[in-house]
Design a protein around this motif. Structure first.
Motif, short mmCIF file in Angstrom:
data_model
loop_
_atom_site.label_atom_id
_atom_site.label_comp_id
_atom_site.label_asym_id
_atom_site.label_seq_id
_atom_site.Cartn_x
_atom_site.Cartn_y
_atom_site.Cartn_z
N SER A 89 23.85 15.52 14.56
CA SER A 89 23.25 16.80 14.14
C SER A 89 23.02 16.80 12.63
O SER A 89 21.97 17.26 12.16
N ASP A 90 23.98 16.29 11.87
CA ASP A 90 23.82 16.20 10.42
C ASP A 90 22.65 15.30 10.04
O ASP A 90 21.87 15.62 9.14
N LEU A 91 22.50 14.17 10.74
CA LEU A 91 21.40 13.25 10.44
C LEU A 91 20.06 13.93 10.72
O LEU A 91 19.14 13.86 9.90
N ILE A 92 19.95 14.60 11.86
CA ILE A 92 18.69 15.28 12.20
C ILE A 92 18.40 16.39 11.20
O ILE A 92 17.25 16.57 10.76
N GLU A 93 19.42 17.13 10.79
CA GLU A 93 19.22 18.19 9.79
C GLU A 93 18.76 17.60 8.46
O GLU A 93 17.87 18.15 7.81
N LEU A 94 19.33 16.49 8.05
CA LEU A 94 18.91 15.83 6.81
C LEU A 94 17.46 15.37 6.92
O LEU A 94 16.68 15.51 5.97
N LEU A 95 17.09 14.83 8.07
CA LEU A 95 15.71 14.42 8.30
C LEU A 95 14.78 15.61 8.14
O LEU A 95 13.74 15.52 7.49
N HIS A 96 15.14 16.75 8.72
CA HIS A 96 14.32 17.97 8.60
C HIS A 96 14.22 18.43 7.15
O HIS A 96 13.14 18.83 6.70
N MET A 97 15.33 18.40 6.43
CA MET A 97 15.31 18.81 5.02
C MET A 97 14.42 17.89 4.19
O MET A 97 13.64 18.35 3.36
N PHE A 98 14.51 16.59 4.42
CA PHE A 98 13.68 15.62 3.70
C PHE A 98 12.21 15.86 4.01
O PHE A 98 11.37 15.90 3.10
N MET A 113 7.94 2.22 4.83
CA MET A 113 9.06 2.71 5.63
C MET A 113 8.69 2.68 7.12
O MET A 113 7.63 3.15 7.51
N SER A 114 9.59 2.16 7.91
CA SER A 114 9.49 2.21 9.37
C SER A 114 10.43 3.31 9.85
O SER A 114 11.27 3.80 9.08
N PRO A 115 10.34 3.70 11.11
CA PRO A 115 11.33 4.66 11.61
C PRO A 115 12.76 4.19 11.40
O PRO A 115 13.63 4.95 11.00
N ASP A 116 13.02 2.90 11.65
CA ASP A 116 14.37 2.38 11.48
C ASP A 116 14.81 2.39 10.01
O ASP A 116 15.98 2.68 9.72
N THR A 117 13.89 2.10 9.11
CA THR A 117 14.24 2.13 7.68
C THR A 117 14.57 3.55 7.24
O THR A 117 15.53 3.77 6.50
N TYR A 118 13.80 4.52 7.71
CA TYR A 118 14.13 5.92 7.41
C TYR A 118 15.50 6.28 7.97
O TYR A 118 16.31 6.92 7.31
N LYS A 119 15.79 5.85 9.21
CA LYS A 119 17.10 6.15 9.80
C LYS A 119 18.22 5.60 8.92
O LYS A 119 19.20 6.30 8.64
N CYS A 120 18.07 4.38 8.47
CA CYS A 120 19.10 3.77 7.62
C CYS A 120 19.24 4.54 6.31
O CYS A 120 20.36 4.74 5.82
N MET A 121 18.13 5.00 5.75
CA MET A 121 18.17 5.77 4.51
C MET A 121 18.97 7.06 4.72
O MET A 121 19.83 7.42 3.91
N PHE A 122 18.72 7.75 5.83
CA PHE A 122 19.44 9.00 6.10
C PHE A 122 20.91 8.74 6.39
O PHE A 122 21.78 9.49 5.95
N MET A 123 21.21 7.69 7.12
CA MET A 123 22.62 7.38 7.41
C MET A 123 23.38 7.05 6.13
O MET A 123 24.51 7.49 5.95
N ARG A 148 11.01 18.98 2.28
CA ARG A 148 10.89 18.74 0.82
C ARG A 148 9.65 17.93 0.49
O ARG A 148 8.99 18.16 -0.53
N GLU A 149 9.31 16.98 1.37
CA GLU A 149 8.16 16.10 1.14
C GLU A 149 6.86 16.67 1.70
O GLU A 149 5.82 16.02 1.62
N GLY A 150 6.91 17.87 2.29
CA GLY A 150 5.72 18.50 2.83
C GLY A 150 5.21 17.87 4.12
O GLY A 150 4.02 17.94 4.42
#
Length: 131
Positions: A108-117, A64-74, A120-122
């Motif tokens: 804001s929703d995307l950033i919150e989802l990133l924080h939750m993920f 995963m790259s930063p961009d791949t993570y972004k796409c996953m969250f979107m 969850r993943e420690g």
């Protein structure tokens, strides 16, 4: 053709927009949309995506790259996801995942989802050695 933009944040701007509408030719299209994400939101998102990719470079066996993570969250937030084949045909890549088009609440929703993920993943996104 130019595309005038006016932000409805003052009575004068609202009146100017109403005047434009009254004087517009028949068939003119008008689009109302919320303001797009802020530069501060964008900086925070990319900083945290970079930290996440550094501390957790694989997700379900995929690098995963930063961009791949972004796409996953979107995609998880319901934004359209399209993948097309790479030039050599050995994989696919996401197309059209532009966070610059997100509104302030959507970002804001995307950033919150990133924080939750991350939680969850420690993954501690505040780790100073991660930057």
């Amino acid at each position: 053709m130019s595309r005038p933009l006016i932000i409805l944040n003052t009575p004068d701007n609202r009146e100017a927009a109403a005047k434009w509408c009254r004087n517009a030719p028949d068939g003119t299209q008008v689009e109302f949309r919320e303001m797009r994400r802020t530069d501060d939101q964008n900086r925070l998102m990319w900083s945290e995506l970079t930290t996440l990719a550094r501390l957790r470079p694989y997700h379900n066996g995929v690098r995963m790259s930063p961009d791949t993570y972004k796409c996953m969250f979107m995609q998880a937030l319901g934004h359209e996801t399209r993948f097309i084949p790479t030039m050599d045909g050995d994989g696919v890549f996401p197309l059209g995942m532009r966070s610059s088009r997100l509104t302030i609440p959507e970002m804001s929703d995307l950033i919150e989802l990133l924080h939750m993920f991350a939680a969850r993943e420690g993954v501690d996104l505040s780790r100073e050695d991660a930057a």
